[in-house]
Design a protein around this motif. Structure first.
Motif, PDB file in Angstrom:
ATOM      1  N   GLN A 268      33.116  31.371  42.475  1.00 53.17           N
ATOM      2  CA  GLN A 268      33.962  31.806  41.361  1.00 53.17           C
ATOM      3  C   GLN A 268      34.932  30.699  40.939  1.00 53.17           C
ATOM      4  O   GLN A 268      35.149  30.474  39.739  1.00 53.17           O
ATOM      5  N   ASP A 269      35.507  29.989  41.920  1.00 55.88           N
ATOM      6  CA  ASP A 269      36.409  28.873  41.598  1.00 55.88           C
ATOM      7  C   ASP A 269      35.680  27.793  40.806  1.00 55.88           C
ATOM      8  O   ASP A 269      36.219  27.245  39.834  1.00 55.88           O
ATOM      9  N   ALA A 270      34.441  27.477  41.246  1.00 52.43           N
ATOM     10  CA  ALA A 270      33.659  26.450  40.549  1.00 52.43           C
ATOM     11  C   ALA A 270      33.358  26.874  39.119  1.00 52.43           C
ATOM     12  O   ALA A 270      33.434  26.068  38.182  1.00 52.43           O
ATOM     13  N   ALA A 271      33.025  28.154  38.935  1.00 49.69           N
ATOM     14  CA  ALA A 271      32.725  28.648  37.591  1.00 49.69           C
ATOM     15  C   ALA A 271      33.967  28.626  36.704  1.00 49.69           C
ATOM     16  O   ALA A 271      33.874  28.328  35.501  1.00 49.69           O
ATOM     17  N   ARG A 272      35.125  28.926  37.278  1.00 48.16           N
ATOM     18  CA  ARG A 272      36.358  28.877  36.484  1.00 48.16           C
ATOM     19  C   ARG A 272      36.666  27.450  36.038  1.00 48.16           C
ATOM     20  O   ARG A 272      37.185  27.235  34.926  1.00 48.16           O
ATOM     21  N   THR A 273      36.357  26.470  36.883  1.00 48.88           N
ATOM     22  CA  THR A 273      36.554  25.069  36.509  1.00 48.88           C
ATOM     23  C   THR A 273      35.753  24.718  35.269  1.00 48.88           C
ATOM     24  O   THR A 273      36.175  23.888  34.449  1.00 48.88           O
ATOM     25  N   ALA A 274      34.583  25.398  35.117  1.00 48.47           N
ATOM     26  CA  ALA A 274      33.722  25.145  33.962  1.00 48.47           C
ATOM     27  C   ALA A 274      34.047  26.076  32.795  1.00 48.47           C
ATOM     28  O   ALA A 274      33.274  26.133  31.833  1.00 48.47           O
ATOM     29  N   GLY A 275      35.134  26.827  32.879  1.00 46.86           N
ATOM     30  CA  GLY A 275      35.522  27.681  31.761  1.00 46.86           C
ATOM     31  C   GLY A 275      35.379  29.160  32.018  1.00 46.86           C
ATOM     32  O   GLY A 275      35.711  29.986  31.157  1.00 46.86           O
ATOM     33  N   GLY A 276      34.836  29.543  33.184  1.00 52.88           N
ATOM     34  CA  GLY A 276      34.749  30.969  33.520  1.00 52.88           C
ATOM     35  C   GLY A 276      33.817  31.752  32.622  1.00 52.88           C
ATOM     36  O   GLY A 276      34.165  32.820  32.136  1.00 52.88           O
ATOM     37  N   GLN A 277      32.615  31.225  32.387  1.00 58.22           N
ATOM     38  CA  GLN A 277      31.635  31.926  31.545  1.00 58.22           C
ATOM     39  C   GLN A 277      31.489  33.376  32.046  1.00 58.22           C
ATOM     40  O   GLN A 277      31.201  33.604  33.224  1.00 58.22           O
ATOM     41  N   PRO A 278      31.704  34.388  31.188  1.00 55.62           N
ATOM     42  CA  PRO A 278      31.843  35.764  31.680  1.00 55.62           C
ATOM     43  C   PRO A 278      30.613  36.330  32.385  1.00 55.62           C
ATOM     44  O   PRO A 278      30.758  37.062  33.362  1.00 55.62           O
ATOM     45  N   LEU A 279      29.404  36.033  31.891  1.00 59.16           N
ATOM     46  CA  LEU A 279      28.224  36.593  32.555  1.00 59.16           C
ATOM     47  C   LEU A 279      28.066  35.987  33.948  1.00 59.16           C
ATOM     48  O   LEU A 279      27.695  36.681  34.899  1.00 59.16           O
ATOM     49  N   VAL A 280      28.342  34.694  34.081  1.00 63.42           N
ATOM     50  CA  VAL A 280      28.299  34.053  35.395  1.00 63.42           C
ATOM     51  C   VAL A 280      29.339  34.704  36.315  1.00 63.42           C
ATOM     52  O   VAL A 280      29.053  35.031  37.474  1.00 63.42           O
ATOM     53  N   MET A 281      30.535  34.924  35.820  1.00 62.21           N
ATOM     54  CA  MET A 281      31.584  35.531  36.634  1.00 62.21           C
ATOM     55  C   MET A 281      31.199  36.946  37.059  1.00 62.21           C
ATOM     56  O   MET A 281      31.473  37.370  38.187  1.00 62.21           O
ATOM     57  N   SER A 282      30.558  37.693  36.171  1.00 58.28           N
ATOM     58  CA  SER A 282      30.126  39.040  36.511  1.00 58.28           C
ATOM     59  C   SER A 282      29.158  39.018  37.690  1.00 58.28           C
ATOM     60  O   SER A 282      29.296  39.798  38.648  1.00 58.28           O
ATOM     61  N   MET A 283      28.179  38.123  37.640  1.00 54.78           N
ATOM     62  CA  MET A 283      27.218  38.012  38.729  1.00 54.78           C
ATOM     63  C   MET A 283      27.901  37.601  40.031  1.00 54.78           C
ATOM     64  O   MET A 283      27.619  38.137  41.111  1.00 54.78           O
ATOM     65  N   LEU A 284      28.842  36.649  39.952  1.00 53.65           N
ATOM     66  CA  LEU A 284      29.505  36.148  41.155  1.00 53.65           C
ATOM     67  C   LEU A 284      30.408  37.211  41.787  1.00 53.65           C
ATOM     68  O   LEU A 284      30.514  37.291  43.014  1.00 53.65           O
ATOM     69  N   HIS A 285      31.067  38.009  40.979  1.00 53.01           N
ATOM     70  CA  HIS A 285      31.872  39.105  41.533  1.00 53.01           C
ATOM     71  C   HIS A 285      30.981  40.114  42.254  1.00 53.01           C
ATOM     72  O   HIS A 285      31.383  40.688  43.284  1.00 53.01           O
ATOM     73  N   CYS A 301      35.534  45.821  48.142  1.00 56.38           N
ATOM     74  CA  CYS A 301      34.231  45.967  47.477  1.00 56.38           C
ATOM     75  C   CYS A 301      34.407  46.620  46.111  1.00 56.38           C
ATOM     76  O   CYS A 301      33.871  46.140  45.106  1.00 56.38           O
ATOM     77  N   HIS A 302      35.162  47.701  46.047  1.00 52.09           N
ATOM     78  CA  HIS A 302      35.368  48.390  44.772  1.00 52.09           C
ATOM     79  C   HIS A 302      36.109  47.494  43.771  1.00 52.09           C
ATOM     80  O   HIS A 302      35.812  47.519  42.570  1.00 52.09           O
ATOM     81  N   GLN A 303      37.049  46.703  44.249  1.00 47.81           N
ATOM     82  CA  GLN A 303      37.756  45.781  43.356  1.00 47.81           C
ATOM     83  C   GLN A 303      36.788  44.746  42.782  1.00 47.81           C
ATOM     84  O   GLN A 303      36.838  44.430  41.584  1.00 47.81           O
ATOM     85  N   ALA A 304      35.905  44.219  43.629  1.00 47.99           N
ATOM     86  CA  ALA A 304      34.934  43.227  43.156  1.00 47.99           C
ATOM     87  C   ALA A 304      33.968  43.843  42.152  1.00 47.99           C
ATOM     88  O   ALA A 304      33.598  43.216  41.151  1.00 47.99           O
ATOM     89  N   ILE A 305      33.526  45.082  42.405  1.00 45.71           N
ATOM     90  CA  ILE A 305      32.657  45.778  41.450  1.00 45.71           C
ATOM     91  C   ILE A 305      33.375  45.948  40.114  1.00 45.71           C
ATOM     92  O   ILE A 305      32.787  45.735  39.036  1.00 45.71           O
ATOM     93  N   GLY A 306      34.650  46.317  40.156  1.00 48.27           N
ATOM     94  CA  GLY A 306      35.421  46.470  38.918  1.00 48.27           C
ATOM     95  C   GLY A 306      35.528  45.164  38.147  1.00 48.27           C
ATOM     96  O   GLY A 306      35.384  45.144  36.920  1.00 48.27           O
ATOM     97  N   ARG A 307      35.777  44.052  38.861  1.00 49.27           N
ATOM     98  CA  ARG A 307      35.858  42.753  38.180  1.00 49.27           C
ATOM     99  C   ARG A 307      34.514  42.365  37.589  1.00 49.27           C
ATOM    100  O   ARG A 307      34.454  41.776  36.495  1.00 49.27           O
ATOM    101  N   SER A 308      33.437  42.696  38.298  1.00 45.30           N
ATOM    102  CA  SER A 308      32.105  42.402  37.773  1.00 45.30           C
ATOM    103  C   SER A 308      31.843  43.181  36.489  1.00 45.30           C
ATOM    104  O   SER A 308      31.347  42.629  35.494  1.00 45.30           O
ATOM    105  N   ARG A 309      32.202  44.452  36.484  1.00 45.56           N
ATOM    106  CA  ARG A 309      32.003  45.286  35.292  1.00 45.56           C
ATOM    107  C   ARG A 309      32.849  44.790  34.121  1.00 45.56           C
ATOM    108  O   ARG A 309      32.373  44.710  32.977  1.00 45.56           O
ATOM    109  N   ASP A 310      34.108  44.418  34.410  1.00 44.03           N
ATOM    110  CA  ASP A 310      34.982  43.928  33.337  1.00 44.03           C
ATOM    111  C   ASP A 310      34.442  42.634  32.737  1.00 44.03           C
ATOM    112  O   ASP A 310      34.455  42.449  31.511  1.00 44.03           O
ATOM    113  N   ALA A 311      33.985  41.730  33.606  1.00 40.17           N
ATOM    114  CA  ALA A 311      33.443  40.454  33.111  1.00 40.17           C
ATOM    115  C   ALA A 311      32.182  40.691  32.292  1.00 40.17           C
ATOM    116  O   ALA A 311      31.947  40.011  31.275  1.00 40.17           O
ATOM    117  N   TYR A 312      31.365  41.688  32.722  1.00 36.30           N
ATOM    118  CA  TYR A 312      30.149  41.968  31.958  1.00 36.30           C
ATOM    119  C   TYR A 312      30.493  42.487  30.567  1.00 36.30           C
ATOM    120  O   TYR A 312      29.844  42.114  29.576  1.00 36.30           O
TER     121      TYR A 312
END
Length: 441
Positions: A268-285, A301-312
């Motif tokens: 997730q940190d690496a993806a944020r360095t590249a701009g935090g592309q939302p679909l990538v972030m969703s998969m990583l969460h 776990c539930h927090q990570a699922i929520g972040r994945s859904r929000d990013a999607y």
């Protein structure tokens, strides 16, 4: 000579109440009568298969003699292929083949081009013709843009085949392509070297994935590490995030969930360095959610699922901007992966409808994914006490895995079967084990 043993008694016989009652009571007069009437195995054949004399079988069938010694009862179970649990025995050796039968070891051998395949290559031994291959490759001619296009097309084809049939059988070809590209990197002009390096990184990731699917985690890790080094030289942070996500999933499978969480967060940190592309972030969460679920940390776990859904949700309408390698993570994948994470937590009531819906939406081309998801559906249903539904879902998974070469799928088969042990005498389990024996030969 007793002749060939029966492949297995008819499923209609094994699941009939009369047969199950006879086995439970060890009423071998009824057992022998039923195999004669329902399976066409006559007393003389019963005697030959079970190491008895025909007269003794006749005495048992007439009720003048009973079987009491456990070794004789085991001979009957083995001779007639009666599942051990039906007679109050442990599973017989022939019932479900061991890991070697569902995850066949590859013998050490040489491919036509002289490169090692199977266990020799898997163990990391140097191929005997490595130096000659390198010389021939370097003398092969110059690399052109057409060469790069052809190689990229091969990589795309490998990924398609991985989805449809699993990655185990692709390892020699992928590693061969990786070596070819790596060697050629030193003999091309600078303008093409960067493109070749990017291609080598993708091939290294693909090799790592193929070995991961083969459950050869050490070799997979070395290829993933190679992919990271190659991508690091190009500052391709999104690709690095992809490799780290693969390593996180492998760590989850390998029983190292704490490492899996750390790798997912680093991705997730690496993806944020590249701009935090939302679909990538969703998969990583979601990768993090899997690891947290394995740790049984429900809140995280539930927090990570929520972040994945929000990013999607943020990614909707931006699919074309996402890297090609993450576009598989669509709404269906989000739904089914959420269900799997919940099943890992033991929240089966919430997990079951999500996995079922994801499985309903998936296409036939996603053969390995559908097999995995059918087993997870079976797991959730088993957690809920729905034994018949669980065995039906596992049967679907067996059908889907018929054309797969994926030891990871074989691992799910064995794990689900272990969970059925407390229900070994139940009709749905007997029927599933019969299908399993047929599926693995």
């Amino acid at each position: 000579m007793p002749g060939p043993r029966p492949q297995g008694l008819p499923l209609e016989l094994l699941t009939s109440p009369e047969w199950q009652r006879a086995c439970r009571q060890r009423d071998f007069a009824s057992v022998f009568r039923l195999v004669k009437v329902k399976a066409g195995i006559y007393p003389s054949r019963v005697a030959a298969l079970c190491g008895m004399t025909p007269s003794r079988v006749g005495e048992i069938m007439s009720g003048r003699r009973r079987l009491a010694h456990i070794d004789v009862i085991e001979r009957v179970a083995d001779g007639l292929r009666i599942p051990g649990a039906m007679l109050g025995l442990a599973h017989r050796p022939w019932e479900i083949p061991p890991a070697a039968a569902t995850e066949r070891p590859r013998q050490r051998r040489s491919a036509p081009n002289g490169t090692a395949t199977g266990s020799e290559q898997d163990s990391g031994e140097a191929e005997p013709r490595k130096e000659l291959d390198e010389l021939l490759t370097l003398a092969d001619g110059r690399v052109t843009r057409s060469t790069l296009l052809a190689l990229r097309s091969s990589v795309e084809d490998y990924w398609r085949r991985d989805d449809e049939h699993g990655g185990a059988s692709m390892r020699p070809a992928v590693v061969g392509h990786l070596r070819y590209v790596t060697y050629m990197m030193g003999s091309v002009p600078a303008p093409l070297r960067r493109d070749l390096q990017s291609l080598a990184a993708e091939l290294a990731r693909l090799a790592g994935w193929a070995y991961f699917d083969s459950r050869q985690y050490s070799t997979a890790r070395s290829h993933f590490t190679q992919a990271l080094r190659l991508s690091h030289g190009q500052d391709d942070h999104l690709f690095m995030a992809n490799v780290l996500s693969c390593m996180s999933l492998q760590a989850t499978y390998d029983g190292q969930p704490s490492d899996a969480v750390a790798l997912a967060c680093k991705a997730q940190d690496a993806a944020r360095t590249a701009g935090g592309q939302p679909l990538v972030m969703s998969m990583l969460h979601m990768r993090e959610a899997f690891a947290q679920a394995t740790l049984r940390d429900g809140a995280s776990c539930h927090q990570a699922i929520g972040r994945s859904r929000d990013a999607y949700e943020q990614a909707r309408g931006q699919e074309g901007e996402a890297p090609s390698w993450v576009r598989y993570f669509d709404e269906t994948k989000l739904i089914v992966d959420t269900g799997i994470a919940l099943a890992k937590l033991g929240e089966s009531e919430r997990a079951e409808p999500l996995i079922a819906e994801g499985l309903r939406r998936e296409t036939d081309a996603q053969q390995r994914g559908r097999a995995f998801h059918a087993f997870w559906l079976a797991t959730a249903q088993l957690q809920m006490g729905r034994l018949e539904a669980a065995c039906d879902s596992a049967g679907l998974a067996l059908d889907l895995s018929a054309s797969l070469d994926s030891p990871r799928v074989a691992g799910h088969v064995r794990e689900f079967h272990r969970r059925l042990a407390p229900y070994a005498r139940e009709t749905p389990v007997i029927a599933f084990e019969q299908r399993l024996r047929e599926a693995v030969g």
